[in-house]
Design an enzyme around this catalytic site. Structure first.
Site, mmCIF file in Angstrom:
data_model
loop_
_atom_site.group_PDB
_atom_site.id
_atom_site.type_symbol
_atom_site.label_atom_id
_atom_site.label_comp_id
_atom_site.label_asym_id
_atom_site.label_seq_id
_atom_site.Cartn_x
_atom_site.Cartn_y
_atom_site.Cartn_z
ATOM 1 N N GLY A 97 -16.996 84.624 18.948
ATOM 2 C CA GLY A 97 -17.915 83.828 19.761
ATOM 3 C C GLY A 97 -17.486 83.817 21.211
ATOM 4 N N THR A 100 -28.643 72.586 15.115
ATOM 5 C CA THR A 100 -29.281 71.724 14.127
ATOM 6 C C THR A 100 -30.278 72.549 13.314
ATOM 7 O OG1 THR A 100 -29.069 69.821 15.605
ATOM 8 C CG2 THR A 100 -30.665 69.639 13.814
ATOM 9 N N PHE A 155 -12.441 69.541 23.136
ATOM 10 C CA PHE A 155 -12.877 68.293 23.769
ATOM 11 C C PHE A 155 -13.145 68.498 25.250
ATOM 12 C CE2 PHE A 155 -10.520 66.768 20.044
ATOM 13 C CZ PHE A 155 -11.433 65.869 19.512
ATOM 14 N N ALA A 185 -16.134 61.272 18.495
ATOM 15 C CA ALA A 185 -15.909 61.202 19.939
ATOM 16 C C ALA A 185 -17.216 61.405 20.697
ATOM 17 C CB ALA A 185 -14.875 62.246 20.362
ATOM 18 N N CYS A 225 -23.849 69.380 22.641
ATOM 19 C CA CYS A 225 -23.095 68.654 21.612
ATOM 20 C C CYS A 225 -23.631 67.281 21.250
ATOM 21 C CB CYS A 225 -21.634 68.506 22.062
ATOM 22 S SG CYS A 225 -20.727 70.065 22.119
ATOM 23 N N PHE A 226 -23.925 66.447 22.245
ATOM 24 C CA PHE A 226 -24.139 65.037 21.954
ATOM 25 C C PHE A 226 -25.250 64.794 20.944
ATOM 26 C CE2 PHE A 226 -22.147 62.847 25.916
ATOM 27 C CZ PHE A 226 -20.925 63.337 25.533
ATOM 28 N N ARG A 244 -29.083 73.491 27.689
ATOM 29 C CA ARG A 244 -29.315 73.066 26.310
ATOM 30 C C ARG A 244 -29.445 71.543 26.221
ATOM 31 N NH1 ARG A 244 -24.462 76.139 23.373
ATOM 32 N NH2 ARG A 244 -23.480 75.511 25.330
#
Length: 459
Positions: free
Chosen positions: A9, A94, A161, A218, A271-272, A341
């Protein structure tokens, strides 16, 4: 002892992560592999074109390591075959259909990568989950590896992170490095790599499941803070309070801290939302409906924040956007990245187009191609009632605009030449600051009406 690393990746996680690791561990031989030839070519063409990922400081790191102990290649099998340790940094979007559609994480690419590792790896190989994954994904990997014809495997979890826009500094000076695993020897080998530049007290060892869940948690907590402050911003506007003053007051509480308390058009990025939806899916799966509903409300508040802004813009522009031009300042989900995104700008622009607006869009780093990919389907049927264009010059989006909307907190938007730009707009004209980062007083002095998120009118 680990001497050779392969990362599957070459995106926002794999490229920067391996660049910093190669820089801090000159004794390691690191290869980043990806099936996307154009992406690999872009990484290898350092200095001759834009990188696939924009991050401040990334080019300087690559300049030191590319061709020395860091390579980018499309030869996935050979990269795996020669590696002692393989990082999985592939996309986990997703699910779009089937069971869990709209909430569960799609681990198709993880599974495909694991099967290829099982087929071609030689000798003992440590496989490291770098992508954000659902809890107990490591079980899937271990079941696949159990049927491998030759090599032995250990699976570790090492979630990233880093935040886009500050990824290099986050990787070079991390708050913590999380290494989860059930084999102490494998955990130690990965921890020893990070120990080359990270102090021991910042390297946290956990079991696999805690590490996988910690990353989701997180991101969920950070997203929750953004939704929380945006809910208070709406209340401030109704009561005469100022969200910046409220933020300063609560941010000075050592129990809370000041991070992620800036109001805005909502959270975005890769991410969120995805991780929140995954957490909701997990809670529902295990029969924890109140837990799922709690986190679902965070997502709903984010959607509300974006829809509220559109309704407010329509209201201030006399109830209609038909035949009106709106200048959009910023399309990336945050400053210092070219990533769109889940950018709040996408949802907001699509709503504005649905109201019949003509949009003139500027972003310092986002390509016109990415804007078109996000918005082409939102333009009407060709009647001309709505349209958008992308401009490279700021002055071009202000010409004859009825309003300007700041959606991304780029530094250059904080020092706009309002006497010049304001004179280009059609009057009466509005400036909407959804980030609380521009000089609205200067805009007001030029005869423009102004609005700032979370700023209530004073009696």
């Amino acid at each position: 002892m680990v001497q050779s690393i392969c990362c599957i990746g070459a995106g926002y996680v794999g490229g920067p992560s391996m660049a910093v690791m190669a820089d801090r561990c000159p004794g390691l031989d690191i290869t980043v592999v990806d099936l996307d030839q154009a992406r690999i070519d872009a990484w290898n063409n350092l200095g001759r074109g834009p990188l696939p990922v924009y991050e401040p400081g990334l080019e300087a790191v690559l300049d030191r390591v590319l061709g020395r102990n860091l390579q980018f290649s499309t030869d996935v099998a050979n990269g795996i075959r020669n590696a002692d340790m393989v990082f999985l940094s592939v996309n986990t979007p997703t699910k779009q259909n089937g069971h869990g559609a709209g909430v569960a994480a799609d681990i198709t690419y993880i599974e495909k990568a694991a099967r290829q590792i099982a087929d071609v790896a030689k000798g003992h190989t440590i496989v490291v989950e770098r992508s954000t994954l659902p809890v107990r994904t490591a079980d899937v990997l271990r079941r696949i590896f159990a049927n491998a014809p030759a090599a032995g495997f250990e699976v570790l979890s090492n979630p990233e992170f880093m935040a886009e826009g500050t990824a290099i500094s986050d990787l070079e000076s991390p708050d913590r490095v999380l290494v989860g695993g059930h084999c102490d020897h494998a955990v130690d080998q990965l921890a020893d790599i990070y120990a080359n530049w990270v102090s021991p007290e910042r390297i946290i060892r956990t079991n696999l499941w805690s590490s996988e869940l910690a990353k989701l948690t997180a991101n969920a907590f950070l997203a929750q803070r953004i939704s929380s402050i945006n809910s208070i911003a709406a209340l401030c506007e109704k009561t005469g309070a100022d969200v910046v003053e409220v933020r300063r007051a609560i941010g000075s509480d050592s129990r809370l801290g000041s991070h992620f308390l800036s109001p805005g058009p909502g959270f975005g990025g890769s991410c969120f939302k995805k991780d929140l939806l995954n957490l909701i899916y997990l809670a529902d799966h295990y029969g924890l409906a109140p837990v799922a509903n709690y986190w679902r409300s965070v997502v709903e508040m984010n959607t509300y924040a974006q829809q509220r802004l559109v309704r407010m813009i329509v209201r201030h522009l006399f109830g209609t956007l038909r035949d009106k031009t709106i200048a959009i300042l910023g399309f990336a989900f945050k400053a210092d990245t070219n990533d769109t995104r889940e950018s709040p700008a996408i949802a907001i622009c699509r709503e504005l187009l649905g109201e019949g607006a003509h949009l003139a869009i500027h972003d310092p780093r986002v390509s016109p191609k990415d804007v078109h990919a996000a918005l082409d389907s939102a333009v009407d049927d060709g009647s001309g009632h709505s349209s958008f264009r992308v401009e490279s010059q700021l002055s071009s989006i202000f010409r004859d605009a009825d309003a300007a909307v700041v959606l991304t907190d780029w530094a250059e938007y904080r020092q706009l030449d309002w006497p010049l730009l304001g004179a280009l707009m059609r009057r009466p004209a509005w400036v909407f600051d959804t980030r609380r980062g521009i000089d609205l007083e200067a805009a007001h002095r030029c005869g423009l009406d102004t609005w700032a998120i979370g700023a209530g009118e004073q009696d």
